[in-house]
Design a protein around this motif. Structure first.
Motif, PDB file in Angstrom:
ATOM      1  N   LEU A  74       2.562  -4.217   3.693  1.00 40.55           N
ATOM      2  CA  LEU A  74       3.754  -3.386   3.514  1.00 40.55           C
ATOM      3  C   LEU A  74       3.318  -1.984   3.116  1.00 40.55           C
ATOM      4  CD1 LEU A  74       6.850  -3.075   3.310  1.00 40.55           C
ATOM      5  CD2 LEU A  74       6.672  -3.848   0.926  1.00 40.55           C
ATOM      6  N   ARG A  75       3.546  -1.035   4.007  1.00 40.30           N
ATOM      7  CA  ARG A  75       3.202   0.361   3.731  1.00 40.30           C
ATOM      8  C   ARG A  75       4.444   1.104   3.235  1.00 40.30           C
ATOM      9  NH1 ARG A  75      -1.726   1.829   5.698  1.00 40.30           N
ATOM     10  NH2 ARG A  75      -2.711   0.406   7.196  1.00 40.30           N
ATOM     11  N   VAL A  76       4.339   1.761   2.093  1.00 43.15           N
ATOM     12  CA  VAL A  76       5.446   2.495   1.495  1.00 43.15           C
ATOM     13  C   VAL A  76       5.047   3.961   1.386  1.00 43.15           C
ATOM     14  CG1 VAL A  76       6.976   2.697  -0.498  1.00 43.15           C
ATOM     15  CG2 VAL A  76       6.107   0.449   0.176  1.00 43.15           C
ATOM     16  N   GLN A 103      10.435   3.971  -4.259  1.00 49.94           N
ATOM     17  CA  GLN A 103       9.398   3.020  -3.861  1.00 49.94           C
ATOM     18  C   GLN A 103       9.784   1.607  -4.302  1.00 49.94           C
ATOM     19  OE1 GLN A 103       5.840   4.609  -5.630  1.00 49.94           O
ATOM     20  NE2 GLN A 103       5.610   6.232  -4.094  1.00 49.94           N
ATOM     21  N   PHE A 104      10.271   1.473  -5.528  1.00 46.88           N
ATOM     22  CA  PHE A 104      10.712   0.173  -6.033  1.00 46.88           C
ATOM     23  C   PHE A 104      11.829  -0.369  -5.139  1.00 46.88           C
ATOM     24  CE2 PHE A 104      13.094  -2.847  -8.462  1.00 46.88           C
ATOM     25  CZ  PHE A 104      12.204  -3.423  -9.368  1.00 46.88           C
ATOM     26  N   PHE A 105      12.787   0.497  -4.823  1.00 45.94           N
ATOM     27  CA  PHE A 105      13.938   0.086  -4.018  1.00 45.94           C
ATOM     28  C   PHE A 105      13.495  -0.399  -2.640  1.00 45.94           C
ATOM     29  CE2 PHE A 105      17.403   0.825  -1.081  1.00 45.94           C
ATOM     30  CZ  PHE A 105      18.514   0.342  -1.762  1.00 45.94           C
ATOM     31  N   ARG A 106      12.592   0.314  -1.994  1.00 46.53           N
ATOM     32  CA  ARG A 106      12.159  -0.049  -0.646  1.00 46.53           C
ATOM     33  C   ARG A 106      11.361  -1.355  -0.648  1.00 46.53           C
ATOM     34  NH1 ARG A 106      15.763   2.088   2.428  1.00 46.53           N
ATOM     35  NH2 ARG A 106      16.251   4.174   1.673  1.00 46.53           N
ATOM     36  N   ILE A 107      10.545  -1.547  -1.640  1.00 47.47           N
ATOM     37  CA  ILE A 107       9.800  -2.809  -1.733  1.00 47.47           C
ATOM     38  C   ILE A 107      10.769  -3.969  -1.969  1.00 47.47           C
ATOM     39  CG2 ILE A 107       8.082  -4.092  -3.070  1.00 47.47           C
ATOM     40  CD1 ILE A 107       6.768  -1.350  -3.711  1.00 47.47           C
ATOM     41  N   VAL A 150       0.852  -1.189   0.000  1.00 45.44           N
ATOM     42  CA  VAL A 150       0.000   0.000   0.000  1.00 45.44           C
ATOM     43  C   VAL A 150       0.886   1.236   0.000  1.00 45.44           C
ATOM     44  CG1 VAL A 150      -1.722   1.330   1.270  1.00 45.44           C
ATOM     45  CG2 VAL A 150      -1.865  -1.170   1.218  1.00 45.44           C
ATOM     46  N   LEU A 151       0.614   2.152  -0.924  1.00 40.27           N
ATOM     47  CA  LEU A 151       1.318   3.428  -0.955  1.00 40.27           C
ATOM     48  C   LEU A 151       0.460   4.452  -0.236  1.00 40.27           C
ATOM     49  CD1 LEU A 151       2.477   3.487  -4.710  1.00 40.27           C
ATOM     50  CD2 LEU A 151       3.669   2.530  -2.734  1.00 40.27           C
ATOM     51  N   ASP A 152       0.950   4.947   0.903  1.00 37.09           N
ATOM     52  CA  ASP A 152       0.178   5.949   1.632  1.00 37.09           C
ATOM     53  C   ASP A 152       1.119   6.905   2.350  1.00 37.09           C
ATOM     54  OD1 ASP A 152       1.143   4.570   3.799  1.00 37.09           O
ATOM     55  OD2 ASP A 152      -0.795   3.885   4.535  1.00 37.09           O
ATOM     56  N   VAL A 153       0.543   7.903   3.005  1.00 34.39           N
ATOM     57  CA  VAL A 153       1.322   8.904   3.743  1.00 34.39           C
ATOM     58  C   VAL A 153       1.440   8.441   5.188  1.00 34.39           C
ATOM     59  CG1 VAL A 153       1.450  11.306   4.485  1.00 34.39           C
ATOM     60  CG2 VAL A 153       0.521  10.743   2.223  1.00 34.39           C
ATOM     61  N   PRO A 154       2.641   8.191   5.689  1.00 42.00           N
ATOM     62  CA  PRO A 154       2.801   7.669   7.048  1.00 42.00           C
ATOM     63  C   PRO A 154       2.533   8.732   8.110  1.00 42.00           C
ATOM     64  CG  PRO A 154       4.940   8.151   6.097  1.00 42.00           C
ATOM     65  CD  PRO A 154       3.932   8.395   5.014  1.00 42.00           C
ATOM     66  N   VAL A 155       2.311   8.264   9.321  1.00 43.90           N
ATOM     67  CA  VAL A 155       2.101   9.191  10.443  1.00 43.90           C
ATOM     68  C   VAL A 155       3.379   9.993  10.682  1.00 43.90           C
ATOM     69  CG1 VAL A 155       1.596   9.361  12.909  1.00 43.90           C
ATOM     70  CG2 VAL A 155       0.385   7.676  11.493  1.00 43.90           C
ATOM     71  N   ARG A 156       4.507   9.303  10.713  1.00 47.15           N
ATOM     72  CA  ARG A 156       5.788   9.981  10.823  1.00 47.15           C
ATOM     73  C   ARG A 156       6.299  10.286   9.420  1.00 47.15           C
ATOM     74  NH1 ARG A 156      10.317   7.741  14.851  1.00 47.15           N
ATOM     75  NH2 ARG A 156      11.448   9.010  13.318  1.00 47.15           N
ATOM     76  N   PRO A 157       6.522  11.541   9.067  1.00 50.99           N
ATOM     77  CA  PRO A 157       6.897  11.872   7.681  1.00 50.99           C
ATOM     78  C   PRO A 157       8.249  11.309   7.258  1.00 50.99           C
ATOM     79  CG  PRO A 157       7.076  13.797   9.126  1.00 50.99           C
ATOM     80  CD  PRO A 157       6.378  12.741   9.901  1.00 50.99           C
ATOM     81  N   ASP A 158       9.094  10.931   8.233  1.00 51.73           N
ATOM     82  CA  ASP A 158      10.406  10.401   7.871  1.00 51.73           C
ATOM     83  C   ASP A 158      10.406   8.877   7.709  1.00 51.73           C
ATOM     84  OD1 ASP A 158       9.987   9.969  10.578  1.00 51.73           O
ATOM     85  OD2 ASP A 158      12.117  10.079  11.077  1.00 51.73           O
ATOM     86  N   THR A 159       9.241   8.244   7.862  1.00 47.12           N
ATOM     87  CA  THR A 159       9.148   6.793   7.672  1.00 47.12           C
ATOM     88  C   THR A 159       9.127   6.475   6.178  1.00 47.12           C
ATOM     89  OG1 THR A 159       7.947   6.466   9.750  1.00 47.12           O
ATOM     90  CG2 THR A 159       7.779   4.728   8.094  1.00 47.12           C
ATOM     91  N   LEU A 160      10.055   5.638   5.746  1.00 45.33           N
ATOM     92  CA  LEU A 160      10.145   5.270   4.338  1.00 45.33           C
ATOM     93  C   LEU A 160       9.266   4.071   4.022  1.00 45.33           C
ATOM     94  CD1 LEU A 160      14.026   5.600   3.909  1.00 45.33           C
ATOM     95  CD2 LEU A 160      12.270   7.313   3.406  1.00 45.33           C
ATOM     96  N   VAL A 161       9.332   3.052   4.899  1.00 46.90           N
ATOM     97  CA  VAL A 161       8.584   1.834   4.670  1.00 46.90           C
ATOM     98  C   VAL A 161       8.315   1.173   6.013  1.00 46.90           C
ATOM     99  CG1 VAL A 161      10.671   0.444   4.360  1.00 46.90           C
ATOM    100  CG2 VAL A 161       8.545  -0.325   3.321  1.00 46.90           C
TER     101      VAL A 161
END
Length: 470
Positions: free
Chosen positions: A216-218, A227-231, A196-207
């Protein structure tokens, strides 16, 4: 120019030990005398072309790897460490250091480990206060050094992991704009992971990966290449866990925190290799003459990702151009460094201010070039650029970095960046590794004296640098 003599005593001893052969048995395989093998292993004589061919045929070795002097990086590290006054006034000369690095590499690494431990427990040359040595977090710093050395001495190339990534890439199919979607589908179909691609609660969270729900939240603010790299990095932790455990077991890290840090590094390595699979990336790099912007377009990657990947192209029998790569923050701190060249970055201290990477922040959006020469006489084509990594909107975070990518002049003709440069000229810009080991006497940017030389201060003359060296 005379051909460089190849001394490979340590490699020969390691090869013989691997195959459990005596010197006499190895001599029989190579059709030479046992005394000649003894001279080769003790570096009294260099490898000849006929012996190298015999080794390659008898043991299926890569001639390029056999002829490569892998001790260069050890020599540079030893030279920097032994320049410290704690070792006394007599500094071993370059020939002595080369001899130690080639004949007793394990001893050389032990000396470096001992010196690293010494530096972490004192204030000398490190700018650390006494509290740091009592801080539990100082162990984390040691662990990061362990991990850097792990990749450093592997030439930043991990063969089994690289080949595993290439196999998964084949399953994903050809390159194209829908490759990110195919990776997401692969995770769902093969491992039951919902991305799932979404906006995290903490803005510095990558994945963030929830193992129990396989979710898996990205961070949706990341560029598609990130995004590809983190997945892919998360996928490595699941799909390549056994392989990574075996690699980590072989590493024998001294700091306990090093293992999880190295695991993260291996997962990131897999991600880069999946994003830019070795065979197709090497072919494209040659076709586009190492134009990093074109390669970024073809593979849907960032310039940083492309440059980092170029520094890993050291597969036996399929080697690319040996590159160095570094990432530098606005304070001049090297936050990422890899080198398949003789140029090795300072382990203890800042980088040379004459290096063009420090000017990249002033030329934002441009790739700037530099023909540079290090004190050992080696010449390089150095590329540098800067980039801002933004996450979020107006109040989002921004990270600024400058990047360096370069190769020795002997390879520069293969790069599009050298087409209008005179690679035979004599006026290369002098750069060093670190002021503390650089012996250039008339450098106006010198910050501190070289540790291996005395200085004198004149009462009647004042230069830009307020002391004379030697």
């Amino acid at each position: 120019m005379a051909a460089r003599k190849v001394f490979a005593g340590a490699k020969l001893r390691a090869l013989r030990a691997q195959h459990r052969l005596t010197q006499s048995e190895l001599a029989l395989r190579l059709d030479i005398s046992a005394s000649y093998v003894n001279q080769l292993e003790s570096n009294q004589r260099p490898l000849t072309a006929s012996v190298m061919l015999a080794l390659a045929e008898a043991f299926d070795l890569d001639l390029a790897g056999l002829a490569t002097d892998a001790s260069d990086r050890l020599v540079m590290d030893l030279r920097e460490a032994l320049a410290d006054p704690v070792f006394g006034e007599v500094v071993p000369n370059l020939q002595e250091l080369k001899s130690v690095a080639s004949t007793a590499p394990d001893m050389a690494r032990a000396v470096l480990a001992l010196y690293g431990a010494y530096r972490k427990s004192t204030e000398r040359l490190a700018g650390m206060d006494a509290a740091l040595s009592r801080d539990p977090q100082s162990g984390v710093a040691s662990a990061y050094e362990d991990v850097r050395d792990f990749f450093h001495y592997a030439d930043n190339y991990i063969d089994p992991l690289d080949r595993a990534a290439e196999a998964v890439s084949d399953e994903l199919g050809p390159l194209g704009p829908d490759r990110l979607r195919r990776l997401i589908d692969y995770c769902a179909e093969t491992h039951g992971i919902r991305v799932v691609l979404d906006v995290p609660v903490r803005p510095d969270t990558l994945v963030e990966f929830d193992r129990s729900s396989r979710l898996l939240r990205v961070n949706a603010h990341l560029e598609p290449s990130s995004q590809f790299f983190r997945i892919a990095s998360t996928l490595a932790g699941l799909e390549q866990a056994t392989l990574m455990d075996a690699l980590l077991d072989e590493a024998s890290f001294s700091a306990p925190e090093a293992r999880p840090i190295a695991r993260m590094g291996l997962a990131n390595y897999f991600a880069g290799a999946l994003h830019m699979p070795y065979g197709s990336f090497l072919k494209a790099a040659d076709a586009y003459r190492f134009d990093i912007e074109e390669l970024a377009r073809v593979f849907g990657a960032s310039l940083e990702q492309v440059a980092h990947r170029l520094s890993t192209m050291q597969r036996p029998r399929e080697k690319g151009v040996p590159f160095f790569f570094a990432r530098v923050d606005a304070a001049g701190t090297i936050t990422k460094r890899h080198s398949a060249t003789a140029l090795q970055f300072a382990r203890f201290g800042g980088a040379c201010p004459l290096w063009n990477v420090h000017r990249a922040f002033e030329a934002h959006g441009q790739i700037i070039r530099q023909l540079a020469e290090t004190p050992d006489g080696r010449q390089y084509l150095c590329l540098a650029w800067s980039h801002e990594k933004r996450m979020g909107g107006y109040r989002g975070t921004t990270r600024r970095y400058a990047y360096a990518l370069g190769c020795e002049i002997s390879h520069a003709g293969r790069l599009v960046y050298a087409d209008d440069l005179d690679l035979t000229r004599t006026g290369f810009e002098p750069i060093g590794i670190s002021c503390r080991i650089c012996e250039r006497r008339a450098c106006p940017q010198r910050a501190v004296p070289p540790l291996a030389s005395a200085i004198s201060v004149s009462a009647d003359r004042r230069n830009v640098v307020p002391y004379d060296i030697g």
